[in-house]
Scaffold this motif. Sequence first.
Motif, PDB file in Angstrom:
ATOM      1  N   ALA A   1       0.749  -1.167  -0.050  1.00 29.88           N
ATOM      2  CA  ALA A   1       0.160   0.201  -0.062  1.00 29.88           C
ATOM      3  C   ALA A   1       0.725   1.184   0.060  1.00 29.88           C
ATOM      4  CB  ALA A   1      -0.880   0.079   1.186  1.00 29.88           C
ATOM      5  N   TYR A   2       2.105   1.446   0.799  1.00 34.08           N
ATOM      6  CA  TYR A   2       2.742   2.651   0.735  1.00 34.08           C
ATOM      7  C   TYR A   2       3.552   2.396  -0.559  1.00 34.08           C
ATOM      8  CZ  TYR A   2       6.740   5.475   2.293  1.00 34.08           C
ATOM      9  OH  TYR A   2       7.477   6.230   2.391  1.00 34.08           O
ATOM     10  N   LEU A   3       4.089   1.360  -1.277  1.00 36.30           N
ATOM     11  CA  LEU A   3       4.573   1.511  -2.491  1.00 36.30           C
ATOM     12  C   LEU A   3       3.691   2.194  -3.634  1.00 36.30           C
ATOM     13  CD1 LEU A   3       7.518   0.448  -3.305  1.00 36.30           C
ATOM     14  CD2 LEU A   3       6.723  -0.374  -0.980  1.00 36.30           C
ATOM     15  N   VAL A   4       2.425   1.723  -3.520  1.00 35.38           N
ATOM     16  CA  VAL A   4       1.527   2.157  -4.736  1.00 35.38           C
ATOM     17  C   VAL A   4       1.245   3.676  -4.235  1.00 35.38           C
ATOM     18  CG1 VAL A   4      -1.084   1.989  -5.157  1.00 35.38           C
ATOM     19  CG2 VAL A   4       0.404   0.043  -4.803  1.00 35.38           C
ATOM     20  N   ALA A   5       1.272   4.158  -2.916  1.00 39.74           N
ATOM     21  CA  ALA A   5       1.014   5.612  -2.740  1.00 39.74           C
ATOM     22  C   ALA A   5       2.419   6.278  -3.245  1.00 39.74           C
ATOM     23  CB  ALA A   5       1.020   5.617  -1.404  1.00 39.74           C
ATOM     24  N   VAL A   6       3.494   5.891  -2.979  1.00 43.31           N
ATOM     25  CA  VAL A   6       4.609   6.299  -3.528  1.00 43.31           C
ATOM     26  C   VAL A   6       4.741   6.480  -4.841  1.00 43.31           C
ATOM     27  CG1 VAL A   6       6.968   6.205  -3.717  1.00 43.31           C
ATOM     28  CG2 VAL A   6       6.071   6.029  -1.494  1.00 43.31           C
TER      29      VAL A   6
END
Length: 340
Positions: free
Chosen positions: A136-141
Amino acid sequence: MSAGTRLKELGVSGLGEVDESTFSGMAQRHRRELHVHCYRMLGSFEDAEDTVQETFLRAWRRRETFEGRSTFRAWLYRIATNACLDLLARCRPEPATGGEVRWLQPYPDRLLDELRAGGADEPETVAVARETIELAYLVAVQHLAPRPRAVLILRDVLGWPAKDVAELLGDSVNSVNSALQRARAGMREHLPAERQDWTGEEMDAGTRDLVRRFTDASVATDIDRLAAMLRDDVRCSMPPTPGLDVGRDAVVNSWIEDGFDQMTGLHAVPTSVNRQPAVAFYHWRERENAYLPLTIDVLRVTGGAITEITIFHDDQFPRLGLPERLPADGTEQFHRPGTR
């Protein structure tokens, strides 16, 4: 051992006097953490691998420019960050949109564990915290423009001072601080609302039980049991296949349209990637007399319900250390990578 100490032991005053083998040994100590850094920047394991190789090549060619004002490690991070920005400008001039990242690839936990083995006093132990490596963090970044993305990762993940980030990017400190504010705002827009409730790396008993029930229901292709485990606003994607299903009804309808409820002959192997529980599914192939790789489901669990499912194709099995086939009886005579 610092680069300065290493150079003194070798009786040389700078990297320009170091032979290629020695330089490679010094750089390779930082390979895994640089790979994770590039992975955060790019979202792709393969692109990160290529970028680390490019980083080492650039570092060797420019070794005489290392003046010792920063650490050798920080110097490599500078080169790696610029290599990532160059790749993004060349291959992905526009950030991701719409909540999906088609180039997203999983990162094996067994490789993340190499950072822990490197020593607990290094900043990379902070950089690999669960909330900055989960999908989820990777997608947001990946929804951030490249330079604000670099600022966010360097400042909030690696803990670099604004002055050092400004020097790396050729910007002013004010520009860096402004970019960081924009990046943080963008992350709040794309991160799950309950991010503050995430519980760290280790799965609790409730999560383990939910993953077990998800696995059993999937093998039985029991749609009703699976639906009961999904939160109302669950999200499901399958990079690089286009499409993002949002909401329980949309996810379940997609499974039915794909004929999942009619499948038979599934076998499951638990694993973990990106510090998240995952299940590798194999499908029985009569002609091969074996179970062959099908998909890897990576789960995000919040409050006792599944809030996100990211499904990866069978081409990711080798990278995760999963076997290419299972025997007819479905026994698992191998080490389960990353199982906790």
